[in-house]
Scaffold this active site. Structure first.
Site, PDB file in Angstrom:
ATOM      1  N   GLU A  16       0.847  -1.192   0.000  1.00 29.16           N
ATOM      2  CA  GLU A  16       0.000   0.000   0.000  1.00 29.16           C
ATOM      3  C   GLU A  16       0.880   1.238   0.000  1.00 29.16           C
ATOM      4  O   GLU A  16       2.014   1.196   0.467  1.00 29.16           O
ATOM      5  CB  GLU A  16      -0.942   0.012   1.210  1.00 29.16           C
ATOM      6  CG  GLU A  16      -0.310   0.184   2.532  1.00 29.16           C
ATOM      7  CD  GLU A  16      -0.498  -1.034   3.437  1.00 29.16           C
ATOM      8  OE1 GLU A  16      -1.335  -1.898   3.146  1.00 29.16           O
ATOM      9  OE2 GLU A  16       0.221  -1.101   4.436  1.00 29.16           O
ATOM     10  N   TYR A  18       5.870   1.497  -8.647  1.00 29.22           N
ATOM     11  CA  TYR A  18       5.088   0.262  -8.534  1.00 29.22           C
ATOM     12  C   TYR A  18       4.382  -0.071  -9.856  1.00 29.22           C
ATOM     13  O   TYR A  18       4.359  -1.233 -10.273  1.00 29.22           O
ATOM     14  CB  TYR A  18       4.070   0.371  -7.399  1.00 29.22           C
ATOM     15  CG  TYR A  18       4.699   0.622  -6.046  1.00 29.22           C
ATOM     16  CD1 TYR A  18       5.923   0.033  -5.713  1.00 29.22           C
ATOM     17  CD2 TYR A  18       4.103   1.442  -5.095  1.00 29.22           C
ATOM     18  CE1 TYR A  18       6.521   0.268  -4.487  1.00 29.22           C
ATOM     19  CE2 TYR A  18       4.692   1.674  -3.856  1.00 29.22           C
ATOM     20  CZ  TYR A  18       5.902   1.088  -3.562  1.00 29.22           C
ATOM     21  OH  TYR A  18       6.494   1.313  -2.350  1.00 29.22           O
TER      22      TYR A  18
END
Ligand SMILES: CC(C)(COP(=O)(O)OP(=O)(O)OC[C@H]1O[C@@H](n2cnc3c(N)ncnc32)[C@H](O)[C@@H]1OP(=O)(O)O)[C@@H](O)C(=O)NCCC(=O)NCCS
Length: 149
Positions: A108, A120
């Protein structure tokens, strides 16, 4: 240009001080020493670093439970950002997690952390959810995952 002096390796306990230095100023709530010691010593966890000129310039930490892994943090030294170190280390971590039997990886990130989101997404993670106010009022977490089996 490739950096001939770059070494990617698993962290050892002697690296804890330099990893903690990396976190200072880069992470709002840095981990304490015992958390890093556990990251390095626990066989269900993994900590990889990039060493350049004898100095730790990037680190990433994750744990593995059965076939799932959670990535805790990734930090690149401010003076080394934007040179592909984060991408390189994340790809090395994903290879290692796969070797150790992980099939799906989760993480997260704060919704407005543009460099981390770019990293990411660049490494193939996809958004699957959002946790409102996870990091404090108005500071949502974006949830990402990637299949590696
Ligand atoms: C997130 C972080 C680890 C990226 O490390 P890095 O070594 O700079 O990463 P890379 O050089 O591999 O770049 C990764 C992507 O981020 C992008 N990027 C780098 N700096 C950026 C910036 N300031 N703004 C937007 N995107 C940026 C790059 O363009 C690259 O994407 P691309 O290759 O698709 O163009 C680094 O910015 C950092 O340490 N941030 C502070 C700690 C942090 O927030 N960690 C994540 C917590 S979840």
């Amino acid at each position: 240009m490739p950096d001939p002096d770059l070494i990617i390796r698993e962290a050892v306990i002697e690296d804890v001080d330099s990893i903690m230095d990396l976190e200072k100023g880069s992470i709002a709530h840095p981990w304490v020493r015992s958390e890093f010691e556990s990251l390095i010593n626990d066989s269900n966890k993994i900590c990889l670093i990039i060493e350049s000129e004898g100095k730790c310039v990037c680190y990433v930490g994750a744990d593995i439970v059965l076939d799932e892994s959670n990535i805790g943090n990734i930090v690149t030294a401010p003076e080394c950002r934007g040179r592909g170190f984060g991408t390189k280390l994340m790809n090395a971590l994903l290879d290692e997690l796969k070797k150790r039997g992980a099939a799906k990886v989760f993480l997260e990130v704060e919704h407005d952390n543009a460099p981390a989101l770019a990293l990411y997404e660049h490494c193939g993670f996809e958004k699957y959810g959002r946790r409102r106010d996870y990091y404090g009022a108005g500071r949502d977490a974006v949830l990402l995952s990637k299949c590696i089996d």
